[in-house]
Design a protein around this motif. Structure first.
Motif, PDB file in Angstrom:
ATOM      1  N   GLY A  12       0.823  -1.212   0.000  1.00  8.28           N
ATOM      2  CA  GLY A  12       0.000   0.000   0.000  1.00  8.28           C
ATOM      3  C   GLY A  12       0.852   1.254   0.000  1.00  8.28           C
ATOM      4  O   GLY A  12       0.575   2.211  -0.732  1.00  8.28           O
ATOM      5  N   LEU A  13       1.894   1.271   0.793  1.00  7.84           N
ATOM      6  CA  LEU A  13       2.799   2.418   0.846  1.00  7.84           C
ATOM      7  C   LEU A  13       3.543   2.583  -0.478  1.00  7.84           C
ATOM      8  O   LEU A  13       3.727   3.700  -0.966  1.00  7.84           O
ATOM      9  CB  LEU A  13       3.781   2.266   2.002  1.00  7.84           C
ATOM     10  N   GLN A  14       3.941   1.472  -1.088  1.00  3.93           N
ATOM     11  CA  GLN A  14       4.579   1.530  -2.407  1.00  3.93           C
ATOM     12  C   GLN A  14       3.615   2.108  -3.443  1.00  3.93           C
ATOM     13  O   GLN A  14       4.024   2.884  -4.310  1.00  3.93           O
ATOM     14  CB  GLN A  14       5.039   0.135  -2.847  1.00  3.93           C
ATOM     15  N   ALA A  15       2.343   1.738  -3.340  1.00  4.56           N
ATOM     16  CA  ALA A  15       1.338   2.254  -4.276  1.00  4.56           C
ATOM     17  C   ALA A  15       1.172   3.756  -4.110  1.00  4.56           C
ATOM     18  O   ALA A  15       1.093   4.497  -5.097  1.00  4.56           O
ATOM     19  CB  ALA A  15       0.007   1.531  -4.073  1.00  4.56           C
ATOM     20  N   VAL A  16       1.142   4.214  -2.866  1.00  4.93           N
ATOM     21  CA  VAL A  16       1.024   5.651  -2.600  1.00  4.93           C
ATOM     22  C   VAL A  16       2.231   6.389  -3.161  1.00  4.93           C
ATOM     23  O   VAL A  16       2.095   7.421  -3.829  1.00  4.93           O
ATOM     24  CB  VAL A  16       0.858   5.918  -1.088  1.00  4.93           C
ATOM     25  N   ALA A  17       3.427   5.852  -2.917  1.00  6.24           N
ATOM     26  CA  ALA A  17       4.648   6.489  -3.411  1.00  6.24           C
ATOM     27  C   ALA A  17       4.671   6.512  -4.932  1.00  6.24           C
ATOM     28  O   ALA A  17       5.049   7.516  -5.556  1.00  6.24           O
ATOM     29  CB  ALA A  17       5.873   5.765  -2.864  1.00  6.24           C
ATOM     30  N   TRP A  18       4.252   5.427  -5.564  1.00  2.63           N
ATOM     31  CA  TRP A  18       4.220   5.360  -7.031  1.00  2.63           C
ATOM     32  C   TRP A  18       3.242   6.395  -7.584  1.00  2.63           C
ATOM     33  O   TRP A  18       3.563   7.126  -8.533  1.00  2.63           O
ATOM     34  CB  TRP A  18       3.829   3.952  -7.490  1.00  2.63           C
ATOM     35  N   PRO A  47      -3.374   3.109   6.613  1.00  4.85           N
ATOM     36  CA  PRO A  47      -3.794   1.928   5.853  1.00  4.85           C
ATOM     37  C   PRO A  47      -5.117   2.108   5.107  1.00  4.85           C
ATOM     38  O   PRO A  47      -5.312   1.528   4.046  1.00  4.85           O
ATOM     39  CB  PRO A  47      -3.907   0.835   6.915  1.00  4.85           C
ATOM     40  N   VAL A  48      -6.027   2.909   5.651  1.00  3.95           N
ATOM     41  CA  VAL A  48      -7.291   3.168   4.953  1.00  3.95           C
ATOM     42  C   VAL A  48      -7.019   3.933   3.662  1.00  3.95           C
ATOM     43  O   VAL A  48      -7.568   3.612   2.598  1.00  3.95           O
ATOM     44  CB  VAL A  48      -8.271   3.946   5.872  1.00  3.95           C
ATOM     45  N   PHE A  49      -6.149   4.927   3.727  1.00  2.67           N
ATOM     46  CA  PHE A  49      -5.785   5.696   2.538  1.00  2.67           C
ATOM     47  C   PHE A  49      -5.041   4.820   1.536  1.00  2.67           C
ATOM     48  O   PHE A  49      -5.292   4.895   0.327  1.00  2.67           O
ATOM     49  CB  PHE A  49      -4.923   6.897   2.941  1.00  2.67           C
ATOM     50  N   GLN A  50      -4.141   3.987   2.025  1.00  7.44           N
ATOM     51  CA  GLN A  50      -3.424   3.069   1.138  1.00  7.44           C
ATOM     52  C   GLN A  50      -4.405   2.163   0.405  1.00  7.44           C
ATOM     53  O   GLN A  50      -4.251   1.904  -0.791  1.00  7.44           O
ATOM     54  CB  GLN A  50      -2.428   2.223   1.944  1.00  7.44           C
ATOM     55  N   GLY A  51      -5.430   1.704   1.104  1.00  9.47           N
ATOM     56  CA  GLY A  51      -6.461   0.895   0.465  1.00  9.47           C
ATOM     57  C   GLY A  51      -7.197   1.663  -0.610  1.00  9.47           C
ATOM     58  O   GLY A  51      -7.502   1.119  -1.678  1.00  9.47           O
ATOM     59  N   ALA A  52      -7.479   2.937  -0.352  1.00 11.35           N
ATOM     60  CA  ALA A  52      -8.154   3.766  -1.356  1.00 11.35           C
ATOM     61  C   ALA A  52      -7.272   3.940  -2.595  1.00 11.35           C
ATOM     62  O   ALA A  52      -7.768   3.902  -3.726  1.00 11.35           O
ATOM     63  CB  ALA A  52      -8.508   5.129  -0.767  1.00 11.35           C
ATOM     64  N   PRO A  77      -0.220  -9.559  -6.097  1.00 12.80           N
ATOM     65  CA  PRO A  77      -0.051  -8.999  -4.748  1.00 12.80           C
ATOM     66  C   PRO A  77      -0.828  -7.712  -4.449  1.00 12.80           C
ATOM     67  O   PRO A  77      -1.340  -7.583  -3.321  1.00 12.80           O
ATOM     68  CB  PRO A  77       1.463  -8.787  -4.622  1.00 12.80           C
ATOM     69  N   PRO A  78      -0.985  -6.767  -5.371  1.00 14.52           N
ATOM     70  CA  PRO A  78      -1.777  -5.586  -5.017  1.00 14.52           C
ATOM     71  C   PRO A  78      -3.234  -5.916  -4.677  1.00 14.52           C
ATOM     72  O   PRO A  78      -3.802  -5.343  -3.737  1.00 14.52           O
ATOM     73  CB  PRO A  78      -1.684  -4.693  -6.255  1.00 14.52           C
ATOM     74  N   ARG A  79      -3.823  -6.846  -5.397  1.00 15.31           N
ATOM     75  CA  ARG A  79      -5.198  -7.250  -5.086  1.00 15.31           C
ATOM     76  C   ARG A  79      -5.248  -7.925  -3.722  1.00 15.31           C
ATOM     77  O   ARG A  79      -6.143  -7.670  -2.907  1.00 15.31           O
ATOM     78  CB  ARG A  79      -5.754  -8.191  -6.155  1.00 15.31           C
ATOM     79  N   MET A  80      -4.266  -8.762  -3.447  1.00 11.89           N
ATOM     80  CA  MET A  80      -4.205  -9.436  -2.157  1.00 11.89           C
ATOM     81  C   MET A  80      -3.971  -8.427  -1.030  1.00 11.89           C
ATOM     82  O   MET A  80      -4.577  -8.539   0.045  1.00 11.89           O
ATOM     83  CB  MET A  80      -3.102 -10.494  -2.181  1.00 11.89           C
ATOM     84  N   ALA A  81      -3.112  -7.450  -1.277  1.00 13.31           N
ATOM     85  CA  ALA A  81      -2.849  -6.417  -0.282  1.00 13.31           C
ATOM     86  C   ALA A  81      -4.117  -5.626  -0.008  1.00 13.31           C
ATOM     87  O   ALA A  81      -4.440  -5.320   1.148  1.00 13.31           O
ATOM     88  CB  ALA A  81      -1.722  -5.498  -0.753  1.00 13.31           C
ATOM     89  N   ARG A  82      -4.849  -5.303  -1.058  1.00 15.72           N
ATOM     90  CA  ARG A  82      -6.090  -4.538  -0.882  1.00 15.72           C
ATOM     91  C   ARG A  82      -7.059  -5.291   0.009  1.00 15.72           C
ATOM     92  O   ARG A  82      -7.735  -4.709   0.852  1.00 15.72           O
ATOM     93  CB  ARG A  82      -6.737  -4.231  -2.248  1.00 15.72           C
ATOM     94  N   GLY A  88     -11.199  -3.757   2.725  1.00 16.61           N
ATOM     95  CA  GLY A  88     -10.857  -4.517   1.532  1.00 16.61           C
ATOM     96  C   GLY A  88     -11.447  -5.905   1.434  1.00 16.61           C
ATOM     97  O   GLY A  88     -11.059  -6.665   0.579  1.00 16.61           O
ATOM     98  N   GLY A  89     -12.374  -6.226   2.305  1.00 14.89           N
ATOM     99  CA  GLY A  89     -12.997  -7.538   2.233  1.00 14.89           C
ATOM    100  C   GLY A  89     -13.722  -7.725   0.911  1.00 14.89           C
ATOM    101  O   GLY A  89     -14.116  -6.775   0.260  1.00 14.89           O
TER     102      GLY A  89
END
Length: 94
Positions: A12-18, A47-52, A77-82, A88-89
């Motif tokens: 999630g943090l990697q996604a935010v940074a990207w 983590p809520v923002f990372q999920g968004a 992995p991104p889908r699993m992380a979400r 993210g359920g």
């Protein structure tokens, strides 16, 4: 392969940074969510923002491919992380 909560938050943090470095896509995210750049900076480790952010990236194959390719991740992995992050359920429409 199952992800731990820590691994999910790292993705999630990697996604935010990207997203933060993507000059074309960041304004689309901000416009779609109504978040300001300041909101974006303040919520990086939430983590809520990372999920968004993952929800947003997962909406388009090109976006998720770009993220995964940049991070040397397979596409799953991104889908699993979400799924591991808050809210993210799996959605059950029945």
């Amino acid at each position: 392969m199952a992800l731990s909560r820590d691994s999910a938050e790292l993705i999630g943090l990697q996604a935010v940074a990207w997203l933060a470095t993507n000059d074309e896509l960041l304004p689309v995210f901000l416009g779609a969510t109504g978040a300001s750049q300041e909101d974006f900076r303040e919520a990086l480790e939430d983590p809520v923002f990372q999920g968004a952010v993952l929800d947003f990236i997962l909406m388009d194959d090109a976006w998720i491919s770009g993220f995964c390719d940049a991070q040397a991740l397979s596409y799953e992995p991104p889908r699993m992380a979400r799924a591991m992050l808050p809210g993210g359920g799996e959605v059950n429409w029945t």
